[in-house]
Design a protein around this motif. Structure first.
Motif, PDB file in Angstrom:
ATOM      1  N   SER A   1       0.712  -1.030  -0.110  1.00  0.00           N
ATOM      2  CA  SER A   1      -0.115  -0.001   0.030  1.00  0.00           C
ATOM      3  C   SER A   1       0.682   1.412  -0.147  1.00  0.00           C
ATOM      4  O   SER A   1       0.545   2.235  -0.771  1.00  0.00           O
ATOM      5  N   ILE A   2       1.988   1.231   0.757  1.00  0.00           N
ATOM      6  CA  ILE A   2       2.797   2.560   0.831  1.00  0.00           C
ATOM      7  C   ILE A   2       3.325   2.589  -0.702  1.00  0.00           C
ATOM      8  O   ILE A   2       3.509   3.728  -0.947  1.00  0.00           O
ATOM      9  N   MET A   3       3.851   1.549  -1.199  1.00  0.00           N
ATOM     10  CA  MET A   3       4.418   1.553  -2.562  1.00  0.00           C
ATOM     11  C   MET A   3       3.189   2.276  -3.706  1.00  0.00           C
ATOM     12  O   MET A   3       3.985   3.228  -4.432  1.00  0.00           O
ATOM     13  N   ILE A   4       2.215   1.630  -3.261  1.00  0.00           N
ATOM     14  CA  ILE A   4       1.359   2.172  -4.360  1.00  0.00           C
ATOM     15  C   ILE A   4       0.836   3.905  -4.158  1.00  0.00           C
ATOM     16  O   ILE A   4       0.830   4.467  -5.167  1.00  0.00           O
ATOM     17  N   MET A   5       0.850   4.031  -2.953  1.00  0.00           N
ATOM     18  CA  MET A   5       0.210   5.200  -2.600  1.00  0.00           C
ATOM     19  C   MET A   5       1.498   6.407  -2.822  1.00  0.00           C
ATOM     20  O   MET A   5       1.203   7.564  -3.072  1.00  0.00           O
ATOM     21  N   SER A   6       2.861   5.965  -2.798  1.00  0.00           N
ATOM     22  CA  SER A   6       3.838   6.933  -2.918  1.00  0.00           C
ATOM     23  C   SER A   6       3.860   7.084  -4.676  1.00  0.00           C
ATOM     24  O   SER A   6       4.460   8.408  -4.784  1.00  0.00           O
ATOM     25  N   LYS A   7       3.271   6.426  -5.275  1.00  0.00           N
ATOM     26  CA  LYS A   7       3.314   6.708  -6.698  1.00  0.00           C
ATOM     27  C   LYS A   7       2.141   7.577  -6.912  1.00  0.00           C
ATOM     28  O   LYS A   7       2.148   8.418  -7.878  1.00  0.00           O
ATOM     29  N   ILE A   8       0.839   7.613  -6.243  1.00  0.00           N
ATOM     30  CA  ILE A   8      -0.150   8.371  -6.350  1.00  0.00           C
ATOM     31  C   ILE A   8      -0.168   9.814  -5.768  1.00  0.00           C
ATOM     32  O   ILE A   8      -0.570  10.803  -6.326  1.00  0.00           O
TER      33      ILE A   8
END
Length: 455
Positions: A375-382
Motif C-alpha cells: 500500500s505504501i508503494m502504491i500510494m507513494s506513486k499516487i
C-alpha cells in the motif's frame, strides 16, 4: 440407478441436507457482513438531512468505512459537516462495528426466539475466535452486557465532568458520543482538533483513556477476569494481555515524556502536571484509540517512530482494537527468546505453545507487513507527499487507529479507496481477510525434511 435421497428421504429434509453440505466460509461471510454494514451506513449518510451540505459518495463511503471499522480517519469534519442525525448514524455504526455485527446478529436471533444452527455457531465462533460452539451465545451476551455497563459508567462520569461547560443537554450528547467512540477505539471526535482542548483536563483524559484501554483488552479477557477474579486462576491469554498492556503502556509513557519534554510544539510549554497527563494520553492512544491531545504532525521523530510501533502492535484479540494484536507480538518475542536460548519449545507460565500457534502468529505479521508495504508503494506513486506521511497514514488505517499527520483530507480518490480497503482488512484481521480467498487444504502426506539457509 435409484436416487435414494430423493425417494426415501423427505424432500424438506433432503433440502436441508444439501444446504448443510454446502461449504461455509466464515471469513468471507464476516468480511461481507462488515462491507454490507458499510454500504448501509453510506446510504444513510447520503440522505439530505444527514449532512449540512451534500456529501459526495466517496466522502460518505469513507466516513461509513471509518466508523464501521472503528478507525477514526476522516475526510470531513464530523462535528460541523454532519447534522445530529448524521452523527447518530456514525455512533450506531461505531457501536455495531466495535462489538461486532456478529454479536448483534446473535443477540437479535435470540431476542426473537430463534435458535442458532450449526452454521450460525460456526460464524459466531470465527468472530469470537473460539472453538467452543456451545459457548458463543454466552460470549455474545457477555459482550453486550459488559459493553453497556462500562459505557454507562463512563457516560455518567463524563457527563459530570462536562455539565458545567455544555449544560445538561449538551453534556449528555457529548458524553454519549465520546463514550461510544472511546470504548470502541474509534477515535471519532466532534472537534476537528480531537481532544486537544482537554489536554489539561485530568478527569476527561483518565476517563477516555480508561475506556479505550478496557475496550482494547478484549472481551474474552474481561469475561475471564469477571469469572475467575483470582490472578492464578486467570487463563494464560488473559495474563499475557494484562502484563503486556501494562508494560507497553508504562514504557511508552516514559519514552514519550522523555522525547517530548523539550519539544516546544508539544510538552515544553506545559506545567509538569499537564506534561504528565498529556504524555500518558499520547502514549496509550496509538494502540488503536485514535484520539490525540497533542498535534501528531508536531511530534518529534522519535515519538513518531514509537507511535508507528505502537500502532502495529495494537490491542487484544476479540476486542475493539486491531493491529497485529498483543498475543501475536508476545508469541513472536517468546519464539525468538526460545531460539536464542536453544530451548526446544516455546513456553510461557510453564505452558508450551504449539508450533502451529507460532506459525499462525508469524503469518499474521507477514501478511500485515506485506499489505502495508504494498500500500505504501502504491500510494507513494499516487500522492505528492513525504514517505513518512504516507507510511503513517497506511499503518494508522491498517491498524484501525485513526491518527493522522493532517494528511487524510488531502488524499486523492484512489488513495482514499486504498485506505478504505486497509481499514476493512485491519478490522477483520489480515489472516481472516486472506482466508476469504485461500481455502484451507489438508495435507495427508508427509514429505522428507530439508533445510534452507537463513540468518
Amino acid at each position: 440407478m435409484i436416487n435414494w435421497q430423493a425417494h426415501v428421504l423427505p424432500k424438506q429434509f433432503n433440502r436441508r441436507l444439501k444446504n448443510f453440505k454446502r461449504p461455509v466460509n466464515p471469513p468471507l461471510i464476516l468480511t461481507a457482513g462488515f462491507f454490507a454494514l458499510i454500504i448501509l451506513g453510506t446510504c444513510l449518510l447520503l440522505l439530505p438531512f444527514a449532512s449540512v451540505e451534500s456529501l459526495s459518495f466517496i466522502q460518505a463511503f469513507f466516513t461509513a468505512s471509518s466508523a464501521v471499522t472503528v478507525t477514526g480517519l476522516v475526510v470531513i469534519d464530523t462535528g460541523t459537516a454532519l447534522t445530529t442525525f448524521g452523527q447518530c448514524v456514525v455512533m450506531v455504526l461505531i457501536q455495531i462495528g466495535g462489538i461486532g455485527f456478529m454479536t448483534v446478529a446473535v443477540i437479535s436471533f435470540l431476542s426473537i426466539g430463534k435458535n442458532l444452527g450449526l452454521k450460525q455457531r460456526l460464524l459466531a465462533s470465527q468472530a469470537f475466535d473460539t472453538s467452543d460452539l456451545n459457548g458463543v451465545i454466552h460470549v455474545a451476551r457477555c459482550v453486550i452486557t459488559y459493553s453497556l455497563i462500562i459505557q454507562t459508567i463512563a457516560f455518567c462520569l463524563l457527563f459530570i465532568s462536562w455539565v458545567d461547560d455544555y449544560g445538561i443537554a449538551g453534556s449528555a450528547y457529548q458524553s454519549l458520543f465520546y463514550t461510544i467512540s472511546a470504548f470502541n477505539n474509534a477515535g471519532f471526535a466532534l472537534d476537528s482538533n480531537s481532544l486537544m482542548a482537554f489536554k489539561s483536563d485530568v478527569s476527561v483524559n483518565l476517563i477516555i483513556s480508561a475506556l479505550f484501554i478496557i475496550g482494547g483488552l478484549g472481551f474474552t479477557v474481561l469475561i475471564d477476569i469477571y469469572q475467575q477474579r483470582r490472578w492464578h486462576k486467570l487463563a494464560t491469554n488473559t495474563r499475557i494481555v494484562l502484563i503486556a498492556s501494562a508494560v507497553i503502556n508504562c514504557s511508552a509513557f516514559l519514552l514519550i515524556f522523555l522525547f517530548e519534554y523539550s519539544n516546544p510544539a508539544t510538552l515544553a510549554n506545559l506545567s509538569i502536571n499537564e506534561q504528565v497527563i498529556a504524555a500518558w494520553f499520547q502514549a496509550v492512544t496509538p494502540r488503536t484509540a485514535g484520539f490525540n491531545t497533542l498535534p501528531i504532525s508536531q511530534l518529534s521523530s522519535d515519538s513518531t517512530l514509537l507511535t508507528l510501533l505502537l500502532m502495529v502492535i495494537g490491542g487484544g484479540s476479540v476486542s475493539t482494537a486491531s493491529g497485529i494484536k498483543i498475543g501475536t507480538f508476545v508469541i513472536l518475542l517468546l519464539a525468538m527468546y526460545s531460539y536464542l536460548r536453544q530451548k526446544p519449545q516455546v513456553t510461557i507460565f510453564n505452558r508450551e505453545l504449539s508450533d502451529k500457534l507460532v506459525i499462525k502468529a508469524l503469518s499474521v505479521v507477514i501478511l500485515y507487513l506485506f499489505t502495508a508495504f504494498l500500500s505504501i508503494m502504491i500510494m507513494s506513486k499516487i500522492e505528492q507527499a513525504s514517505l513518512l506521511d504516507i507510511t503513517f497514514e497506511v499503518i494508522s488505517a491498517l491498524s484501525t487507529v485513526g491518527l493522522s499527520r493532517d494528511f487524510t483530507s488531502n488524499l486523492s480518490m484512489p488513495s482514499q479507496l486504498i485506505i478504505i480497503l486497509l481499514m476493512l482488512i485491519g478490522r477483520v484481521g489480515p489472516l481472516t481477510f486472506a482466508y476469504c480467498f485461500a481455502k484451507p487444504k489438508l495435507q495427508p502426506l508427509k514429505f522428507a525434511k530439508t533445510t534452507i539457509q537463513i540468518g
